[in-house]
Design a protein around this motif. Structure first.
Motif, PDB file in Angstrom:
ATOM      1  N   ARG A  80      46.823 -32.697 -24.010  1.00  0.00           N
ATOM      2  CA  ARG A  80      48.165 -33.369 -24.121  1.00  0.00           C
ATOM      3  C   ARG A  80      48.113 -35.046 -24.338  1.00  0.00           C
ATOM      4  O   ARG A  80      48.710 -35.394 -25.182  1.00  0.00           O
ATOM      5  N   LEU A  81      47.394 -35.513 -23.542  1.00  0.00           N
ATOM      6  CA  LEU A  81      46.936 -37.036 -23.568  1.00  0.00           C
ATOM      7  C   LEU A  81      46.341 -37.345 -24.771  1.00  0.00           C
ATOM      8  O   LEU A  81      46.850 -38.088 -25.692  1.00  0.00           O
ATOM      9  N   SER A  82      45.512 -36.430 -25.388  1.00  0.00           N
ATOM     10  CA  SER A  82      44.685 -37.009 -26.627  1.00  0.00           C
ATOM     11  C   SER A  82      45.778 -36.598 -27.487  1.00  0.00           C
ATOM     12  O   SER A  82      45.856 -37.426 -28.726  1.00  0.00           O
ATOM     13  N   ALA A  83      46.604 -35.675 -27.755  1.00  0.00           N
ATOM     14  CA  ALA A  83      47.534 -35.416 -28.619  1.00  0.00           C
ATOM     15  C   ALA A  83      48.454 -36.749 -28.763  1.00  0.00           C
ATOM     16  O   ALA A  83      48.829 -37.105 -29.804  1.00  0.00           O
ATOM     17  N   GLY A  84      48.853 -37.302 -27.701  1.00  0.00           N
ATOM     18  CA  GLY A  84      49.754 -38.460 -27.592  1.00  0.00           C
ATOM     19  C   GLY A  84      49.152 -39.748 -28.024  1.00  0.00           C
ATOM     20  O   GLY A  84      49.803 -40.643 -28.843  1.00  0.00           O
ATOM     21  N   ILE A  85      47.731 -40.002 -27.816  1.00  0.00           N
ATOM     22  CA  ILE A  85      47.132 -40.947 -28.351  1.00  0.00           C
ATOM     23  C   ILE A  85      47.032 -41.005 -29.863  1.00  0.00           C
ATOM     24  O   ILE A  85      47.090 -41.938 -30.736  1.00  0.00           O
ATOM     25  N   THR A  86      46.594 -39.705 -30.281  1.00  0.00           N
ATOM     26  CA  THR A  86      46.126 -39.538 -31.783  1.00  0.00           C
ATOM     27  C   THR A  86      47.543 -39.338 -32.727  1.00  0.00           C
ATOM     28  O   THR A  86      47.274 -39.311 -33.932  1.00  0.00           O
ATOM     29  N   GLY A  87      48.489 -39.014 -31.857  1.00  0.00           N
ATOM     30  CA  GLY A  87      49.867 -38.620 -32.716  1.00  0.00           C
ATOM     31  C   GLY A  87      49.774 -37.320 -33.282  1.00  0.00           C
ATOM     32  O   GLY A  87      50.759 -36.976 -34.378  1.00  0.00           O
ATOM     33  N   ARG A  88      48.646 -36.574 -32.930  1.00  0.00           N
ATOM     34  CA  ARG A  88      48.695 -35.000 -33.723  1.00  0.00           C
ATOM     35  C   ARG A  88      48.708 -34.053 -32.333  1.00  0.00           C
ATOM     36  O   ARG A  88      47.800 -34.159 -31.482  1.00  0.00           O
ATOM     37  N   GLN A  89      49.882 -33.182 -32.612  1.00  0.00           N
ATOM     38  CA  GLN A  89      49.931 -32.274 -31.222  1.00  0.00           C
ATOM     39  C   GLN A  89      49.299 -31.224 -31.230  1.00  0.00           C
ATOM     40  O   GLN A  89      48.880 -30.818 -30.236  1.00  0.00           O
ATOM     41  N   ASN A  90      48.761 -30.795 -32.379  1.00  0.00           N
ATOM     42  CA  ASN A  90      47.779 -29.539 -32.554  1.00  0.00           C
ATOM     43  C   ASN A  90      46.560 -29.738 -32.224  1.00  0.00           C
ATOM     44  O   ASN A  90      45.734 -30.541 -33.145  1.00  0.00           O
ATOM     45  N   ARG A  91      45.977 -29.446 -30.932  1.00  0.00           N
ATOM     46  CA  ARG A  91      44.380 -29.716 -30.744  1.00  0.00           C
ATOM     47  C   ARG A  91      43.989 -28.280 -30.747  1.00  0.00           C
ATOM     48  O   ARG A  91      44.646 -27.173 -30.174  1.00  0.00           O
ATOM     49  N   LEU A  92      42.606 -27.970 -31.205  1.00  0.00           N
ATOM     50  CA  LEU A  92      42.121 -26.539 -31.365  1.00  0.00           C
ATOM     51  C   LEU A  92      42.030 -26.191 -29.903  1.00  0.00           C
ATOM     52  O   LEU A  92      42.096 -24.915 -29.510  1.00  0.00           O
ATOM     53  N   GLY A  93      41.860 -26.903 -28.773  1.00  0.00           N
ATOM     54  CA  GLY A  93      41.678 -26.535 -27.346  1.00  0.00           C
ATOM     55  C   GLY A  93      42.821 -26.159 -26.684  1.00  0.00           C
ATOM     56  O   GLY A  93      42.879 -25.691 -25.545  1.00  0.00           O
ATOM     57  N   ASN A  94      44.064 -26.383 -27.325  1.00  0.00           N
ATOM     58  CA  ASN A  94      45.255 -25.852 -26.637  1.00  0.00           C
ATOM     59  C   ASN A  94      46.023 -24.951 -27.630  1.00  0.00           C
ATOM     60  O   ASN A  94      47.323 -24.757 -27.511  1.00  0.00           O
ATOM     61  N   LEU A  95      45.148 -24.324 -28.579  1.00  0.00           N
ATOM     62  CA  LEU A  95      46.016 -23.617 -29.620  1.00  0.00           C
ATOM     63  C   LEU A  95      46.466 -22.361 -29.051  1.00  0.00           C
ATOM     64  O   LEU A  95      46.016 -21.567 -28.101  1.00  0.00           O
ATOM     65  N   GLY A  96      48.020 -21.957 -29.242  1.00  0.00           N
ATOM     66  CA  GLY A  96      48.419 -20.910 -28.697  1.00  0.00           C
ATOM     67  C   GLY A  96      48.705 -19.690 -29.510  1.00  0.00           C
ATOM     68  O   GLY A  96      48.784 -18.719 -28.749  1.00  0.00           O
ATOM     69  N   THR A  97      48.054 -19.599 -30.768  1.00  0.00           N
ATOM     70  CA  THR A  97      48.030 -18.464 -31.369  1.00  0.00           C
ATOM     71  C   THR A  97      46.741 -18.625 -32.562  1.00  0.00           C
ATOM     72  O   THR A  97      46.251 -19.585 -32.929  1.00  0.00           O
ATOM     73  N   ALA A  98      46.484 -17.385 -32.929  1.00  0.00           N
ATOM     74  CA  ALA A  98      45.160 -17.331 -34.002  1.00  0.00           C
ATOM     75  C   ALA A  98      45.526 -17.666 -35.123  1.00  0.00           C
ATOM     76  O   ALA A  98      44.407 -17.446 -36.277  1.00  0.00           O
ATOM     77  N   GLU A  99      46.960 -17.654 -35.441  1.00  0.00           N
ATOM     78  CA  GLU A  99      47.186 -17.806 -36.982  1.00  0.00           C
ATOM     79  C   GLU A  99      46.690 -19.153 -37.725  1.00  0.00           C
ATOM     80  O   GLU A  99      46.286 -19.142 -38.935  1.00  0.00           O
ATOM     81  N   ASP A 100      46.277 -20.038 -37.011  1.00  0.00           N
ATOM     82  CA  ASP A 100      45.997 -21.352 -37.724  1.00  0.00           C
ATOM     83  C   ASP A 100      44.525 -21.364 -37.904  1.00  0.00           C
ATOM     84  O   ASP A 100      44.054 -22.031 -38.757  1.00  0.00           O
ATOM     85  N   VAL A 101      43.779 -20.431 -37.474  1.00  0.00           N
ATOM     86  CA  VAL A 101      42.236 -20.140 -37.550  1.00  0.00           C
ATOM     87  C   VAL A 101      41.849 -18.695 -38.036  1.00  0.00           C
ATOM     88  O   VAL A 101      40.757 -18.507 -37.931  1.00  0.00           O
ATOM     89  N   ALA A 102      43.025 -18.131 -38.484  1.00  0.00           N
ATOM     90  CA  ALA A 102      42.802 -16.921 -38.876  1.00  0.00           C
ATOM     91  C   ALA A 102      41.739 -16.474 -40.188  1.00  0.00           C
ATOM     92  O   ALA A 102      41.089 -15.468 -40.043  1.00  0.00           O
ATOM     93  N   GLU A 103      41.390 -17.420 -40.812  1.00  0.00           N
ATOM     94  CA  GLU A 103      40.399 -17.137 -41.779  1.00  0.00           C
ATOM     95  C   GLU A 103      39.016 -17.045 -41.465  1.00  0.00           C
ATOM     96  O   GLU A 103      38.137 -16.803 -42.263  1.00  0.00           O
ATOM     97  N   PHE A 104      39.010 -17.681 -40.271  1.00  0.00           N
ATOM     98  CA  PHE A 104      37.411 -17.762 -39.666  1.00  0.00           C
ATOM     99  C   PHE A 104      37.279 -16.488 -38.637  1.00  0.00           C
ATOM    100  O   PHE A 104      37.959 -16.113 -38.083  1.00  0.00           O
TER     101      PHE A 104
END
Length: 363
Positions: A268-292
């Motif tokens: 969460r802190l990393s997301a705040g620093i980078t300005g990007r909320q979605n990190r692979l390590g706190n992904l809540g659903t498989a949809e964003d990586v479904a192709e792999f």
């Protein structure tokens, strides 16, 4: 937002602290466990210590780490006084450096040949953000011991600042370290390692993915065939960056396992620093990586062990998870390959990606 980030950094400073340097003793205790850790590092060596300084080359060493019998499962215990006690503290009982990569490869080859064929694997751990040399070394020794990992234990020690305020420095050091990790993997391959399990934690996951991408693009990717699996623990990687990396590496080494948690405060802190909320390590659903062809294991329901206030190292500090995964069992990427006794939650499949929502036993 600035005040929030400052408060979060102060919290992490108080909670994590920078561990002391390595304590060496010659005295051993009967019930202590000992793990030999082979180390490759691009940290600068100054005043008899590996520092946060960056070196363009790779140095090799080995350490015998004594794991004390009197501690909680998942805990790394540090000396509290001037004199370390191997009954309660992690200490190094022997250490040595290699004069050349050739000498390192020869020692790896000898160590592998001394193992039974089924155990001839090298488990390589790539540490994450806010680690000095000692904390990374002792953590991989703890993981290997508590998880009863077979084969050889190896550690890639990249130049993290070992400081909660050094996040930007660490991200740049992670990018700087891709070549060094590639060289380490190539040296292991040249030494005869035909099964290498690569484990990346936090920013170490980012280094892992960048290195795999770099090796694939080079065209000399025989070393990728040596990878017996990839494990990313709480990876601090932007989702779109991961998608780009994975497409470049495709096909991904198998099995490819990602441990995630919605309760990871560090991400969460990393997301705040980078300005990007979605990190692979706190992904809540498989949809964003479904192709792999990957396996997501959601461990949000588990609590971290002693000393991990951020829930960023739950997999390696939680006694419940350690007992569940002891022996590093195969958890293949298809639901039919998942050991049923490890799964008390729901298995969801979205195209290629499989997601396990793991629950503690009894829930």
């Amino acid at each position: 937002m600035t005040r929030f980030l400052l408060a979060a950094l102060l919290f992490l400073t108080a909670a994590c602290g920078t561990p002391p340097n390595i304590a060496m003793v010659t005295r051993t205790v009967p019930d202590a466990g000992v793990r030999t850790v082979f180390v490759a590092t691009n940290r600068a060596f100054e005043d008899q210590n590996f520092t946060a300084g960056r070196e363009s080359g790779v140095e090799y060493a080995r350490f015998d780490v004594s794991i004390p019998p009197n501690r909680d499962l998942g805990e790394v215990t540090w000396p509290r006084g001037q004199v370390p006690d191997p009954t309660t503290d992690f200490v190094v009982t022997d250490a040595g450096s290699y004069p050349s990569p050739t000498a390192f490869r020869a020692d790896i080859r000898t160590a592998l040949n001394a193992l039974p064929p089924e155990d001839q694997e090298v488990v390589v751990f790539v540490h994450g953000y806010n680690n000095n040399f000692a904390s990374g070394l002792f953590r991989i020794a703890q993981m290997a011991h508590d998880y009863d990992a077979p084969g050889l234990t190896a550690h890639f020690a990249w130049p993290s600042a070992g400081n909660p305020f050094g996040y930007v420095f660490d991200r740049e050091s992670a990018a700087f370290s891709r070549d060094a990790l590639e060289q380490f993997l190539r040296d292991l391959h040249a030494a005869g390692a035909r099964r290498i399990l690569l484990v990346g934690h936090s920013l170490g996951g980012h280094i892992t993915m960048e290195t795999l991408r770099q090796i694939r693009i080079s065209g000399d990717d025989a070393v990728l065939q040596s990878l017996s699996g990839i494990v990313l623990i709480s990876p601090d990687i932007d989702i779109e960056v991961f998608q780009s990396q994975a497409r470049a590496v495709d096909p991904l080494p198998q099995p490819f396992v990602v441990f995630t948690s919605a309760n990871d405060r560090a991400l969460r802190l990393s997301a705040g620093i980078t300005g990007r909320q979605n990190r692979l390590g706190n992904l809540g659903t498989a949809e964003d990586v479904a192709e792999f062809n990957i396996l997501l294991v959601d461990i949000s329901a588990f609590r971290s062990g002693v000393g991990d206030w951020t829930n960023h190292s739950t997999l390696v500090t939680s006694p419940s998870l350690i007992q569940m995964f002891q022996g590093l069992p195969d958890i293949g990427t298809g639901s039919g390959d998942i050991p049923i006794d490890l799964v008390s939650g729901t298995v969801l499949t979205v195209r290629n990606a499989t997601q396990i929502l793991l629950s503690p036993v009894g829930q």
